[in-house]
Design an enzyme around this catalytic site. Sequence first.
Site, PDB file in Angstrom:
ATOM      1  N   SER A   1       0.830  -1.216   0.000  1.00 37.16           N
ATOM      2  CA  SER A   1       0.000   0.000   0.000  1.00 37.16           C
ATOM      3  C   SER A   1       0.863   1.263   0.000  1.00 37.16           C
ATOM      4  O   SER A   1       0.494   2.261  -0.629  1.00 37.16           O
ATOM      5  CB  SER A   1      -0.971  -0.002   1.184  1.00 37.16           C
ATOM      6  OG  SER A   1      -0.319   0.236   2.408  1.00 37.16           O
ATOM      7  N   ASN A   2       1.997   1.240   0.666  1.00 42.45           N
ATOM      8  CA  ASN A   2       2.898   2.405   0.586  1.00 42.45           C
ATOM      9  C   ASN A   2       3.494   2.529  -0.813  1.00 42.45           C
ATOM     10  O   ASN A   2       3.641   3.634  -1.335  1.00 42.45           O
ATOM     11  CB  ASN A   2       3.998   2.296   1.639  1.00 42.45           C
ATOM     12  CG  ASN A   2       3.527   2.814   2.987  1.00 42.45           C
ATOM     13  OD1 ASN A   2       3.337   4.016   3.170  1.00 42.45           O
ATOM     14  ND2 ASN A   2       3.300   1.898   3.919  1.00 42.45           N
TER      15      ASN A   2
ATOM     16  N   ARG B   1      21.991 -14.320   2.519  1.00 41.00           N
ATOM     17  CA  ARG B   1      21.514 -12.957   2.356  1.00 41.00           C
ATOM     18  C   ARG B   1      22.314 -12.207   1.289  1.00 41.00           C
ATOM     19  O   ARG B   1      21.763 -11.510   0.430  1.00 41.00           O
ATOM     20  CB  ARG B   1      21.659 -12.245   3.710  1.00 41.00           C
ATOM     21  CG  ARG B   1      20.806 -11.043   3.915  1.00 41.00           C
ATOM     22  CD  ARG B   1      20.990 -10.527   5.335  1.00 41.00           C
ATOM     23  NE  ARG B   1      20.380 -11.385   6.346  1.00 41.00           N
ATOM     24  CZ  ARG B   1      19.082 -11.395   6.622  1.00 41.00           C
ATOM     25  NH1 ARG B   1      18.259 -10.597   5.994  1.00 41.00           N
ATOM     26  NH2 ARG B   1      18.599 -12.206   7.541  1.00 41.00           N
TER      27      ARG B   1
ATOM     28  N   LEU C   1      19.095  -5.887   5.567  1.00 43.69           N
ATOM     29  CA  LEU C   1      20.067  -5.729   4.488  1.00 43.69           C
ATOM     30  C   LEU C   1      21.482  -5.795   5.063  1.00 43.69           C
ATOM     31  O   LEU C   1      21.728  -5.335   6.175  1.00 43.69           O
ATOM     32  CB  LEU C   1      19.840  -4.387   3.783  1.00 43.69           C
ATOM     33  CG  LEU C   1      18.473  -4.272   3.091  1.00 43.69           C
ATOM     34  CD1 LEU C   1      18.170  -2.826   2.745  1.00 43.69           C
ATOM     35  CD2 LEU C   1      18.421  -5.146   1.846  1.00 43.69           C
TER      36      LEU C   1
ATOM     37  N   ASN D   1      13.546   4.424   3.886  1.00 43.41           N
ATOM     38  CA  ASN D   1      12.627   3.408   4.416  1.00 43.41           C
ATOM     39  C   ASN D   1      11.504   4.100   5.174  1.00 43.41           C
ATOM     40  O   ASN D   1      11.707   5.179   5.735  1.00 43.41           O
ATOM     41  CB  ASN D   1      13.392   2.493   5.385  1.00 43.41           C
ATOM     42  CG  ASN D   1      12.509   1.441   6.029  1.00 43.41           C
ATOM     43  OD1 ASN D   1      11.727   0.760   5.353  1.00 43.41           O
ATOM     44  ND2 ASN D   1      12.597   1.296   7.345  1.00 43.41           N
TER      45      ASN D   1
ATOM     46  N   HIS E   1       8.902   3.478   8.375  1.00 46.03           N
ATOM     47  CA  HIS E   1       8.739   2.629   9.547  1.00 46.03           C
ATOM     48  C   HIS E   1       7.518   3.099  10.339  1.00 46.03           C
ATOM     49  O   HIS E   1       7.329   4.297  10.534  1.00 46.03           O
ATOM     50  CB  HIS E   1       9.995   2.696  10.421  1.00 46.03           C
ATOM     51  CG  HIS E   1       9.905   1.835  11.638  1.00 46.03           C
ATOM     52  ND1 HIS E   1      10.055   0.462  11.581  1.00 46.03           N
ATOM     53  CD2 HIS E   1       9.611   2.129  12.922  1.00 46.03           C
ATOM     54  CE1 HIS E   1       9.880  -0.040  12.794  1.00 46.03           C
ATOM     55  NE2 HIS E   1       9.613   0.948  13.627  1.00 46.03           N
TER      56      HIS E   1
ATOM     57  N   THR F   1      20.560   3.073   7.185  1.00 42.50           N
ATOM     58  CA  THR F   1      21.947   2.847   7.608  1.00 42.50           C
ATOM     59  C   THR F   1      22.048   1.410   8.116  1.00 42.50           C
ATOM     60  O   THR F   1      21.051   0.690   8.171  1.00 42.50           O
ATOM     61  CB  THR F   1      22.355   3.835   8.713  1.00 42.50           C
ATOM     62  OG1 THR F   1      21.429   3.712   9.793  1.00 42.50           O
ATOM     63  CG2 THR F   1      22.369   5.262   8.193  1.00 42.50           C
TER      64      THR F   1
ATOM     65  N   GLU G   1       1.088   7.222   6.829  1.00 43.60           N
ATOM     66  CA  GLU G   1       2.229   6.751   6.028  1.00 43.60           C
ATOM     67  C   GLU G   1       2.036   7.095   4.555  1.00 43.60           C
ATOM     68  O   GLU G   1       2.971   7.511   3.868  1.00 43.60           O
ATOM     69  CB  GLU G   1       2.392   5.228   6.168  1.00 43.60           C
ATOM     70  CG  GLU G   1       2.837   4.762   7.537  1.00 43.60           C
ATOM     71  CD  GLU G   1       3.071   3.251   7.583  1.00 43.60           C
ATOM     72  OE1 GLU G   1       3.734   2.713   6.684  1.00 43.60           O
ATOM     73  OE2 GLU G   1       2.577   2.607   8.533  1.00 43.60           O
TER      74      GLU G   1
END
Length: 210
Positions: A13-14, A65, A93, A107, A109, A141, A174
């Site tokens: 949705s964002n 990863r 990440l 990002n 949050h 970061t 958001e």
Amino acid sequence: RRRIAILISGRGSNMEALITAAAGADFPAEIVTVISNHPDAAGLQIARGHGIETVAIPHHDHVDRAAHEVEIGRVLAECRPDIVCLAGYMRLLTPRFVATWEGRMINIHPSLLPAFPGLHTHRRALLQGVRVHGCTVHFVTEAMDDGPIIAQAAVPVLSGDTENSLAVRVLLAEHKLYPMALSMVARGEVSMRDGRAVFSGTGDGDPQTR
Ligand code: GAR
């Protein structure tokens, strides 16, 4: 217009809020690709519905990863984004990937950082008894949910709120905050320098007043 790649894991949705904003004539960025680590993420369908290229890169297909991120990096190298937006991307990440995109990856949050990094932010806000909650867009970061803050929006916690009712209120915030924050980054009104967000351009540097 700056080129934007969005990384998602689910609902999207964002991501859709960013796509919708970017469809506006004055928006300083265009969404060039959407990448998901889940092939069945609902957000991928939504992105395709908007005519945006999507790529699924399942993390299970990779030994670790770092190997998964190499594949993501390959896709990004092809579509050459200026900015990477994490929008409900639920994988940590590696420092290497973060360093590659330092100052160019943001990002969203669902809390007023530095309160409630991590998961279950709405449940924890209710348990903690805070009366104000919200969301944060920040530069990414190495430390999770810890980068320099670009913009925040606050919502009240109301008596009788449930985890769900609070989540809905924050999510609406958001969807307004993320496009605004992305436009600030894309216009160069905020950038990351020496581990801090530096605001420039017109106005008093307070994103809340824009
Ligand atoms: C959003 O609330 C976003 O802030 C949160 O996941 C949700 C994704 O929803 N992100 C995180 O918790 C990141 N740590 P969406 O897929 O509908 O945008």
